[in-house]
Design a protein around this motif. Structure first.
Motif, PDB file in Angstrom:
ATOM      1  N   MET A 177       0.843  -1.211   0.000  1.00 15.06           N
ATOM      2  CA  MET A 177       0.000   0.000   0.000  1.00 15.06           C
ATOM      3  C   MET A 177       0.870   1.250   0.000  1.00 15.06           C
ATOM      4  SD  MET A 177      -2.020   1.310   3.295  1.00 15.06           S
ATOM      5  CE  MET A 177      -3.367   1.689   2.225  1.00 15.06           C
ATOM      6  N   THR A 178       0.361   2.264  -0.623  1.00  9.88           N
ATOM      7  CA  THR A 178       1.062   3.535  -0.592  1.00  9.88           C
ATOM      8  C   THR A 178       1.011   4.060   0.828  1.00  9.88           C
ATOM      9  OG1 THR A 178      -0.230   3.850  -2.574  1.00  9.88           O
ATOM     10  CG2 THR A 178       1.360   5.555  -2.012  1.00  9.88           C
ATOM     11  N   VAL A 179       2.068   4.691   1.223  1.00  5.38           N
ATOM     12  CA  VAL A 179       2.123   5.175   2.590  1.00  5.38           C
ATOM     13  C   VAL A 179       1.473   6.556   2.671  1.00  5.38           C
ATOM     14  CG1 VAL A 179       4.226   6.531   2.813  1.00  5.38           C
ATOM     15  CG2 VAL A 179       3.635   4.814   4.543  1.00  5.38           C
ATOM     16  N   GLY A 180       0.978   6.896   3.834  1.00  3.30           N
ATOM     17  CA  GLY A 180       0.258   8.155   4.009  1.00  3.30           C
ATOM     18  C   GLY A 180       1.118   9.364   3.706  1.00  3.30           C
ATOM     19  N   VAL A 181       0.477  10.448   3.324  1.00  9.14           N
ATOM     20  CA  VAL A 181       1.203  11.673   3.061  1.00  9.14           C
ATOM     21  C   VAL A 181       1.256  12.469   4.350  1.00  9.14           C
ATOM     22  CG1 VAL A 181       1.369  13.689   1.609  1.00  9.14           C
ATOM     23  CG2 VAL A 181       0.243  11.649   0.744  1.00  9.14           C
ATOM     24  N   ARG A 182       2.464  12.650   4.854  1.00 11.59           N
ATOM     25  CA  ARG A 182       2.587  13.421   6.073  1.00 11.59           C
ATOM     26  C   ARG A 182       2.574  14.907   5.759  1.00 11.59           C
ATOM     27  NH1 ARG A 182       5.403  10.919   9.558  1.00 11.59           N
ATOM     28  NH2 ARG A 182       4.898   8.772  10.002  1.00 11.59           N
ATOM     29  N   HIS A 183       2.390  15.654   6.832  1.00 11.70           N
ATOM     30  CA  HIS A 183       2.279  17.087   6.622  1.00 11.70           C
ATOM     31  C   HIS A 183       3.588  17.671   6.124  1.00 11.70           C
ATOM     32  CE1 HIS A 183       0.448  21.057   8.201  1.00 11.70           C
ATOM     33  NE2 HIS A 183       0.340  20.895   6.927  1.00 11.70           N
ATOM     34  N   LEU A 216       4.774  17.700   2.407  1.00 10.12           N
ATOM     35  CA  LEU A 216       4.267  18.741   1.525  1.00 10.12           C
ATOM     36  C   LEU A 216       5.370  19.738   1.194  1.00 10.12           C
ATOM     37  CD1 LEU A 216       0.709  19.945   2.283  1.00 10.12           C
ATOM     38  CD2 LEU A 216       2.175  20.930   0.558  1.00 10.12           C
ATOM     39  N   ASN A 271      -5.060  11.530   1.626  1.00 14.08           N
ATOM     40  CA  ASN A 271      -5.192  10.686   2.813  1.00 14.08           C
ATOM     41  C   ASN A 271      -6.585  10.093   2.926  1.00 14.08           C
ATOM     42  OD1 ASN A 271      -2.542  10.965   3.492  1.00 14.08           O
ATOM     43  ND2 ASN A 271      -2.870  12.740   4.797  1.00 14.08           N
ATOM     44  N   MET A 277      -6.565   7.224   0.724  1.00 14.60           N
ATOM     45  CA  MET A 277      -5.841   6.105   1.286  1.00 14.60           C
ATOM     46  C   MET A 277      -6.659   5.358   2.319  1.00 14.60           C
ATOM     47  SD  MET A 277      -1.944   6.150   1.890  1.00 14.60           S
ATOM     48  CE  MET A 277      -2.250   7.501   2.932  1.00 14.60           C
ATOM     49  N   THR A 288      -1.195   2.891   7.191  1.00 10.63           N
ATOM     50  CA  THR A 288      -0.892   4.099   6.426  1.00 10.63           C
ATOM     51  C   THR A 288       0.244   4.906   7.028  1.00 10.63           C
ATOM     52  OG1 THR A 288      -2.497   5.347   7.706  1.00 10.63           O
ATOM     53  CG2 THR A 288      -3.270   4.360   5.655  1.00 10.63           C
TER      54      THR A 288
END
Lengths: 413, 413
Positions: free
Chosen positions: A1-7, A10, B14, B17, B37
């Motif tokens: 799975m793609t990993v979450g986008v952290r703040h 950005l 997110n 996700m 995630t």
DNA sequence: TTCTTTTTTTCGGAGCCCGAAATAAAGGCT
DNA sequence: AGCCTTTATTTCGGGCTCCGAAAAAAAGAA
């Protein structure tokens, strides 16, 4: 799975994008960057002033006061050449090239030596490379930036982790861990890359309008190499660098290839194959290790003069390449093809049969629309691509991280 | 250039996700989603409660009170089946299938009709499809969610914009704008997809551990289709759906293919080619339009019984497929291959020659490690993939947008 | 010198994510 | 039964990041 986008990702991405916009080479102003990226002026302002403070970007020289427009003039930004230095090591048959480039991509030092790659022991081969790099680093000007990355580029198959040379025609040794050896000695991250892939990187950097998302690079020399740019990034296989165009099958049970199998495209289009055919040898004759450039040029000249075994040899080569390209076009749709290497000097000789072969395949429906770019000398492209590759990694993986901001704030607390 | 990452994109990604994590089908709890995630519990909590409020997610049924652990029990989440309905239209030779699936992927209605696709006029063909869809929509249960997306899947070449069927063996008409016609009638976004690509989507959804980043799907029926999953997403060409494995060249100037060219893999491995060879006809004989399944099964049985033209025909087919796969493996490294369609019923007959051919190519070095998955009936996979494709688009492009948050806040102001 | 015009910076506001603390919902223990 | 322990989920405050608007800067034009 793609990993979450952290703040924090950005900022990292947007910093990378600003750097990329400047690397594009047009010395853009902040306003131009804002328009190109779609980010607001205020964001671009913050990011670029951070990057300048960190010594990554710099004001470009005022340049031509040419067109006078009304209003506050735009301030051009450029990369700070001293932000970093990258080392490009290119190893090919009996040739070792070491180049240092500054952060802006300009070459600041270049060394060429001619070690006998085919006869050196495994250890001696690695040692030769290390010595050459050490020498180059010693000689670099004091004003150059810190060495942050090296690219080791070689003709042959590399592992998918870009750590090792799995197999190469330039040395009898297999599975040589160049990256580990270089990192151990110089304490700088190194990747091991395939020469054709680096040519593709260079082409994309040179002419992004032509070499965009999908294109193929074919290197014609003793062997046949290929770089596969798909959807804007280099394709590499699960285990190796892949892209073994030269070992796609042309004729089942056909001519003997250097790889030991029969009927590979290379067994018709590699230098040794052309030489073998032109001299009237059997298709099953053992391939010779290397044909010097003069011989190839002479054969091309003979083929150009009139019918005979030389012309026939080049025509077979064109046919094999043409069918191979046709298969590629069936899989990927026609895409731009760059043909690189000494083999291009005979392009006029084999182009007709190559195009005829393509026309007999699924790619043929696009007919004459298919165009080829030729580039005789591959070395400059390989060097350029290697340096560019290292710089891209620095841009997106090192300089994109906004360490300084966090550090500064920490100190305030 | 890549466009800048805006602040709101973050939440969108997110959200997507979280939805993807739930769609994986394991009814995960918020804690499990957070771990998968890498996002914090608080973020997952906010996002999932938003999604539940919007009716996209729902609490899963309490299920088995099986393993009793200490501590507060996890609450399983699931997709709300009524969040949306998708329509999958699959058009193949003389067969039209229309399926409605709920947001959780369960089929809620299925229609099958048998229009004479080869003889219908262009207009009648489009009309038949529209009527069938209209009928299905009329009959759908009142409890079903809003229809948000349709996938029109067909055997043949589609344009890269997924709007048109460029060419197909099931109809004499070319360049049929199915997407426009369906959208005009139903006012729901539609894409036109290739059947093999949808099979690939289904396989990935069914067995993500096996069909991960790179794999190939080969459909053996009258023609030979292919789906190319590269780096985790379907490859489509610049102009068309591409992936024309069946029209890679096997033998220059070889057997006559349905496409008019000679020597394509399909001209040896397509049903019509096997039939032609088994009947002792010339390789240059005109391909017949369709061979019914019973004939193919009977030929396979004959081949299995002992030597003869049938066995020879299947062996040639295996050889052609094997060399083709070998070329693919040279380009991409060996990757899992799924073979789908009625042709798999003869797999035991052609597997030996296929493997032998692969062994003679660059793929051969990986030898027996290459494994094949077989699936006799392609229709369920095509339907499943078509629905899944539509659902993926809804997940990532519609439901990922956090409209409600903005709207709510607006009202507060 | 005083407008315009255009670029760049500054400032306040809002959204988003995170970590810590609080709350909730079990089972375990006495 | 009542309190303790454990685990899940929510709430809250803080810090970043981005954006739009306003301000400041740097020119040419009048």
């Amino acid at each position: 799975m793609t990993v979450g986008v952290r703040h924090d990702d950005l900022r990292k991405r947007n910093r990378a994008m600003v750097i990329a916009a400047v690397r594009r080479g047009t010395q853009p102003s902040r306003t131009e960057i804002a328009n190109a990226t779609g980010l607001s002026h205020s964001t671009i302002s913050t990011i670029s002033s951070d990057l300048m403070e960190e010594g990554i970007l710099a004001l470009a020289k005022p340049a031509e006061p040419g067109v006078l427009k009304r209003g506050r003039p735009q301030v051009a930004l450029d990369l700070n050449p001293q932000a970093a230095t990258v080392v490009s090591i290119v190893l090919s048959l009996n040739t070792l090239s070491v180049t240092l480039n500054d952060y802006n991509g300009a070459a600041i030092l270049q060394d060429l030596s001619r070690p006998p790659t085919l006869t050196l022991s495994r250890q001696a081969l690695v040692g030769t490379v290390i010595d050459a790099v050490a020498l180059a680093l010693e000689r670099r000007p004091a004003s150059s930036g810190p060495v942050l990355r090296m690219t080791f580029t070689v003709q042959g198959i590399t592992d998918s982790g870009a750590r090792r040379l799995l197999w190469s025609p330039i040395t009898p040794h297999s599975d040589v861990a160049f990256a580990d050896a270089l990192e151990a000695r110089f304490d700088v991250p190194v990747t091991v890359e395939n020469d054709c892939n680096m040519i593709s990187v260079a082409l994309r950097a040179r002419a992004p309008e032509r070499y965009q998302d999908n294109f193929f690079t074919i290197l014609l020399s003793n062997g046949i190499g290929m770089g596969l740019m798909l959807r804007g990034s280099l394709f590499t296989g699960a285990h190796s660098s892949a892209g073994e165009f030269g070992h796609m099958n042309h004729l089942p049970d056909g001519a003997l290839c250097r790889c030991g199998r029969r009927g590979c495209i290379e067994a018709y289009a590699g230098n040794y194959a052309i030489y073998r055919h032109a001299r009237g040898e059997s298709e099953q004759a053992q391939p010779v290790a290397d044909i010097d450039d003069a011989t190839m040029v002479a054969m091309a000249a003979a083929a150009r003069r009139g019918p005979g075994p030389e012309r026939e040899a080049f025509q077979r080569a064109g046919e094999a390449i043409g069918y191979g390209l046709g298969s590629l076009f069936a899989l990927f749709d026609p895409a731009p093809v760059a043909i690189v290497g000494l083999g291009t000097s005979a392009f006029d000789v084999f182009e007709p049969t190559m195009r005829e072969a393509i026309a007999r395949t699924a790619g043929g429906q696009h007919g004459t629309a298919i165009s080829f770019d030729l580039e005789l000398d591959e070395m400059p492209l390989i060097r350029e691509g290697s340096a560019r590759h290292a710089l891209n990694v620095i841009d997106t993986q090192i300089f994109a991280n906004s360490v300084s901001a966090g550090a500064t704030r920490k100190e305030v607390v």
